[in-house]
Scaffold this active site. Structure first.
Site: not given
Ligand code: FEO
Length: 389
Positions: A24, A80, A82, A164, A192, A223
């Site tokens: 995004h 979210e 993902d 996250d 990040y 991630h």
């Protein structure tokens, strides 16, 4: 040894997205991963899912270890897509599973994304779930990175599933931090933080006050790589970033039509250098805004330049300022600069955007008609130096 084994009985079953280059709008030059973790215990548990296009891969990874129909719990740390995008496919393959989500925002998010038919249970901070030999404890971490976000801690393994938080957009074949170049891992963790968590320093501090009290052998984000050797390093980095302490660094960022604004940018960079400020210099035509805001994270000074194009700043500059404003950088001094032929609207427009960011003015806006002379540029260079010293 199974390449996906995190610790005996716990597997990484998510997917590596080697090719994604835009997340995004965030330029993911090294790809990313959507980590999901399978815990084999009396109650078989999946921590998070993956982005929907990787649902088949997730189910194949699970099936290589255990029949998905045996899954009892699916922990949705964050709604979210993902992380929750494959939830419907996983629920279809695991008809006996209950989805565990945060109360109230996780549930609200799941209902809005996936309808009311998911079998769910909600949890608040401090709630625990026994899996048999292991326990999971939930801690809500709102705004890291959505209101629903939570982390899940397994005390028996000293393992934090941090979603996250502490993540990196980094695709790799080896899943632990100490199996990869440390400079790359830390650089991606910093990028990040800058692009995802910069606005939420206060919430980061609150989460750290809880997380730092936990005994940790592994921190497994959703991630990138699992922190094994560098846990203290990443916790210290987050504490440092959340303090928003500016370093003696400047970011000079601009677009230029015929080189005049670029000449001003170079003079400004020289002025910063004259004052012993470390400069990062970005032409917006050649650099991505997600890399530029990574430099902004630790900078004390920002200079933003644009010529005037059809009564406006250049579109690249406008996009950068929109992105920058959303990330709410703190404790910066800034000013606008640019050349113009007749209208000259770009510089006040930029200055207005910098003021909206609540940056302290470093200098009066610097404007130059058509082509700045050598003397103009030397004067600009001196003004920058003198504003700092
Ligand atoms: Fe990786 Fe906020 O999702």
């Amino acid at each position: 040894m199974n390449q996906n084994l995190v610790t005996p009985g716990i597997y990484q079953v998510g997917a590596v997205d080697w090719n994604v280059r835009s997340f995004h709008g965030y330029r993911t030059a090294r790809g990313t991963s959507y980590n999901a973790y399978l815990i084999l215990d009396e109650k078989i548990t999946l921590i998070d899912t993956v982005k929907r296009p990787f649902a088949k891969e997730l189910l194949e990874n699970i099936s290589a270890i255990v029949d998905p129909t045996r899954i009892d719990y699916i922990i949705s740390n964050h709604v979210e897509p993902d992380h929750s995008g494959a939830l419907q496919e996983v629920c279809a393959a695991a008809p006996n599973a209950t989805v565990i989500t945060s109360d109230p925002n996780g549930l609200k998010g799941l209902m809005l994304h996936y309808g009311k038919d998911l079998p769910y249970r909600t949890v608040k901070s401090g709630d625990s779930l026994s899996l048999g030999k292991r326990t999971l404890t939930f801690v809500q971490t709102p705004m890291l990175h959505w209101p629903d976000s939570m982390v899940t801690y397994c005390p028996e393994e000293k393992l934090l599933f941090s979603n996250d938080a502490f993540g990196q957009h980094l695709a790799a074949s080896a899943m632990f931090d100490d199996q990869n170049p440390k400079d790359v891992v830390m650089a991606e963790a910093e990028k990040y933080y800058a692009n995802i968590l910069m606005p939420f320093g206060a919430q980061v501090k609150k989460a750290l006050s809880t997380v730092s009290k936990l005994e940790l052998s592994l921190v497994a984000p959703a991630h990138g790589l699992i922190w094994r050797s560098g846990i203290q390093d990443i916790l210290e980095k987050y504490a440092y970033f959340a303090d928003d302490v500016p370093e003696n660094r400047a970011v000079v960022v601009y677009d230029s039509m015929w080189g005049s604004t670029e000449a001003m940018a170079r003079a400004i960079a020289q002025g910063f250098a004259d004052a012993d400020v470390r400069v990062a210099f970005y032409d917006l035509k050649e650099n991505h805004i997600s890399d530029i805001v990574t430099a902004v994270l630790k900078a004390k000074y920002i200079a933003v330049g644009s010529p005037t194009l059809n009564n406006n700043m250049m579109p690249n500059v406008s996009a950068f300022l929109t992105y920058l404003t959303g990330l709410s950088p703190k404790n910066k001094k800034a000013f606008a600069f640019g050349s113009y032929g007749w209208g000259g609207q770009s510089v006040p427009q930029i200055q207005q955007a910098l003021a909206a960011c609540k940056f302290e003015p470093l200098l009066e806006p610097a404007k130059s008609v058509y082509v700045p002379t050598f003397e103009d540029l030397q004067a600009l260079r001196r003004m920058v130096k003198e504003a700092i010293l």
